[in-house]
Design a protein around this motif. Structure first.
Motif, PDB file in Angstrom:
ATOM      1  N   MET A  45       0.832  -1.202   0.000  1.00 42.34           N
ATOM      2  CA  MET A  45       0.000   0.000   0.000  1.00 42.34           C
ATOM      3  C   MET A  45       0.867   1.254   0.000  1.00 42.34           C
ATOM      4  SD  MET A  45      -3.031  -1.230   2.624  1.00 42.34           S
ATOM      5  CE  MET A  45      -3.708   0.396   2.730  1.00 42.34           C
ATOM      6  N   PRO A  46       1.581   1.528  -1.084  1.00 38.01           N
ATOM      7  CA  PRO A  46       2.411   2.736  -1.104  1.00 38.01           C
ATOM      8  C   PRO A  46       1.555   3.997  -1.221  1.00 38.01           C
ATOM      9  CG  PRO A  46       2.457   1.679  -3.246  1.00 38.01           C
ATOM     10  CD  PRO A  46       1.694   0.764  -2.326  1.00 38.01           C
ATOM     11  N   LYS A  47       2.021   5.060  -0.571  1.00 41.59           N
ATOM     12  CA  LYS A  47       1.326   6.343  -0.676  1.00 41.59           C
ATOM     13  C   LYS A  47       1.690   6.970  -2.018  1.00 41.59           C
ATOM     14  CE  LYS A  47       0.620   9.207   2.916  1.00 41.59           C
ATOM     15  NZ  LYS A  47       0.905  10.269   3.916  1.00 41.59           N
ATOM     16  N   GLN A  48       0.682   7.422  -2.732  1.00 42.68           N
ATOM     17  CA  GLN A  48       0.850   8.032  -4.053  1.00 42.68           C
ATOM     18  C   GLN A  48       0.165   9.388  -4.076  1.00 42.68           C
ATOM     19  OE1 GLN A  48       2.576   6.445  -6.442  1.00 42.68           O
ATOM     20  NE2 GLN A  48       2.761   4.474  -5.428  1.00 42.68           N
ATOM     21  N   ARG A  49       0.466  10.177  -5.097  1.00 44.69           N
ATOM     22  CA  ARG A  49      -0.187  11.481  -5.278  1.00 44.69           C
ATOM     23  C   ARG A  49      -1.149  11.405  -6.461  1.00 44.69           C
ATOM     24  NH1 ARG A  49       1.347  15.430  -2.285  1.00 44.69           N
ATOM     25  NH2 ARG A  49       0.567  17.096  -3.597  1.00 44.69           N
ATOM     26  N   PHE A  50      -2.317  12.020  -6.298  1.00 42.56           N
ATOM     27  CA  PHE A  50      -3.238  12.187  -7.417  1.00 42.56           C
ATOM     28  C   PHE A  50      -2.662  13.225  -8.377  1.00 42.56           C
ATOM     29  CE2 PHE A  50      -6.485  10.707  -4.298  1.00 42.56           C
ATOM     30  CZ  PHE A  50      -7.056   9.694  -5.056  1.00 42.56           C
ATOM     31  N   ASP A  51      -3.050  13.173  -9.641  1.00 44.77           N
ATOM     32  CA  ASP A  51      -2.624  14.182 -10.611  1.00 44.77           C
ATOM     33  C   ASP A  51      -3.186  15.556 -10.254  1.00 44.77           C
ATOM     34  OD1 ASP A  51      -1.224  12.279 -12.055  1.00 44.77           O
ATOM     35  OD2 ASP A  51      -2.927  11.850 -13.384  1.00 44.77           O
ATOM     36  N   ALA A  52      -4.393  15.569  -9.707  1.00 44.81           N
ATOM     37  CA  ALA A  52      -5.056  16.808  -9.267  1.00 44.81           C
ATOM     38  C   ALA A  52      -5.816  16.471  -7.983  1.00 44.81           C
ATOM     39  CB  ALA A  52      -6.012  17.306 -10.349  1.00 44.81           C
ATOM     40  N   PRO A  53      -6.055  17.464  -7.115  1.00 48.86           N
ATOM     41  CA  PRO A  53      -6.793  17.180  -5.877  1.00 48.86           C
ATOM     42  C   PRO A  53      -8.158  16.546  -6.165  1.00 48.86           C
ATOM     43  CG  PRO A  53      -5.837  19.366  -5.797  1.00 48.86           C
ATOM     44  CD  PRO A  53      -5.634  18.859  -7.200  1.00 48.86           C
ATOM     45  N   VAL A  54      -8.546  15.624  -5.292  1.00 43.51           N
ATOM     46  CA  VAL A  54      -9.823  14.924  -5.401  1.00 43.51           C
ATOM     47  C   VAL A  54     -10.668  15.306  -4.193  1.00 43.51           C
ATOM     48  CG1 VAL A  54     -10.916  12.643  -5.374  1.00 43.51           C
ATOM     49  CG2 VAL A  54      -8.816  13.013  -6.691  1.00 43.51           C
ATOM     50  N   SER A  55     -11.925  15.662  -4.443  1.00 48.93           N
ATOM     51  CA  SER A  55     -12.849  16.025  -3.364  1.00 48.93           C
ATOM     52  C   SER A  55     -13.996  15.035  -3.300  1.00 48.93           C
ATOM     53  CB  SER A  55     -13.415  17.431  -3.580  1.00 48.93           C
ATOM     54  OG  SER A  55     -12.388  18.385  -3.487  1.00 48.93           O
ATOM     55  N   HIS A  56     -14.434  14.756  -2.086  1.00 53.03           N
ATOM     56  CA  HIS A  56     -15.611  13.915  -1.856  1.00 53.03           C
ATOM     57  C   HIS A  56     -16.548  14.685  -0.937  1.00 53.03           C
ATOM     58  CE1 HIS A  56     -14.068  10.344  -3.803  1.00 53.03           C
ATOM     59  NE2 HIS A  56     -12.918  10.508  -3.164  1.00 53.03           N
ATOM     60  N   ASP A  57     -17.842  14.645  -1.258  1.00 51.19           N
ATOM     61  CA  ASP A  57     -18.834  15.286  -0.390  1.00 51.19           C
ATOM     62  C   ASP A  57     -20.115  14.468  -0.392  1.00 51.19           C
ATOM     63  OD1 ASP A  57     -20.619  16.310  -2.548  1.00 51.19           O
ATOM     64  OD2 ASP A  57     -18.912  17.595  -2.990  1.00 51.19           O
ATOM     65  N   PRO A  58     -21.018  14.729   0.566  1.00 51.58           N
ATOM     66  CA  PRO A  58     -22.201  13.868   0.734  1.00 51.58           C
ATOM     67  C   PRO A  58     -23.132  13.857  -0.480  1.00 51.58           C
ATOM     68  CG  PRO A  58     -22.164  15.612   2.410  1.00 51.58           C
ATOM     69  CD  PRO A  58     -20.947  15.768   1.568  1.00 51.58           C
ATOM     70  N   GLU A  59     -23.136  14.898  -1.268  1.00 48.27           N
ATOM     71  CA  GLU A  59     -24.052  14.978  -2.396  1.00 48.27           C
ATOM     72  C   GLU A  59     -23.764  13.928  -3.470  1.00 48.27           C
ATOM     73  OE1 GLU A  59     -22.474  17.868  -1.165  1.00 48.27           O
ATOM     74  OE2 GLU A  59     -24.251  18.375  -0.001  1.00 48.27           O
ATOM     75  N   GLU A  60     -22.556  13.369  -3.494  1.00 44.85           N
ATOM     76  CA  GLU A  60     -22.210  12.403  -4.535  1.00 44.85           C
ATOM     77  C   GLU A  60     -22.654  10.981  -4.196  1.00 44.85           C
ATOM     78  OE1 GLU A  60     -17.791  11.048  -4.561  1.00 44.85           O
ATOM     79  OE2 GLU A  60     -17.799  13.038  -3.638  1.00 44.85           O
TER      80      GLU A  60
END
Length: 193
Positions: A45-60
């Motif tokens: 389980m290596p830590k990686q970086r996303f290409d761009a920030p990812v957001s999660h919110d309850p509406e999804e």
């Protein structure tokens, strides 16, 4: 400590069904990699970086997090409550539910309003759950988070939790590809056995 940041009980009859506005933005994730060979399974389980920030919110989500969901039959909750437009407004909460068959206490919800984060409130809420586990003579406190919620994972590690497992198809059949794998963490209490 200000009275308005006091942790109080959130009784089911008053707070059942209250939506918890779980939202976060992340730039990193733990990439769950499972390999199989003749010798068995290997998980990395290596830590990686996303290409761009990812957001999660309850509406999804079709089923947003709520307090006292029916499947948590013996849940109890605590939190910090403010007031908005003359009505109580939840500013932070923790919900727990006993897992009787394994004698563990599950943290089913933990949330702190964005404006109150990094002020020790999450720690105070977690201490409330740990105290409950001690009172009830539980052997562990367990919880789940997502492999992309690295801030939460870091917080739980500071609280003494460690990785106890994962579920690579909890949220969908392509959790690994989405980089949102369920991570199970546990805090072990001292027992006399």
């Amino acid at each position: 400590m200000e009275d308005n940041l006091k942790i109080i009980s959130l009784p089911k009859e008053e707070w059942e069904g209250t939506v918890i506005p779980m939202r976060y933005t992340t730039e990193e994730y733990y990439d769950v990699q499972i390999e199989r060979d003749a010798g068995g399974f290997r998980v990395n389980m290596p830590k990686q970086r996303f290409d761009a920030p990812v957001s999660h919110d309850p509406e999804e989500y079709d089923f947003p997090d709520k307090l006292y969901q029916p499947h948590w039959e013996k849940a109890c909750a605590w939190g910090i409550v403010g007031e908005k437009d003359g009505r109580p407004q939840m500013l932070a909460c923790i919900e727990t539910c006993p897992e009787e068959w394994s004698n563990r206490l599950m943290v089913t919800e933990l949330w702190v309003h964005e404006k109150l984060r990094r002020q020790g409130i999450g720690h105070r809420l977690m201490e409330t759950a740990k105290a409950q586990a001690v009172r009830e003579k539980r052997r562990a406190v367990i919880l789940e988070t997502q492999s992309c919620n690295t801030a939460a994972i870091g917080f739980y590690e500071k609280e003494g939790f460690e990785l106890i497992g994962f579920d690579s198809c909890c949220y969908s059949n392509n959790d690994k590809e989405r980089k949102e794998v369920r991570i199970n963490m546990g805090y072990f209490l001292k027992t006399e056995d």
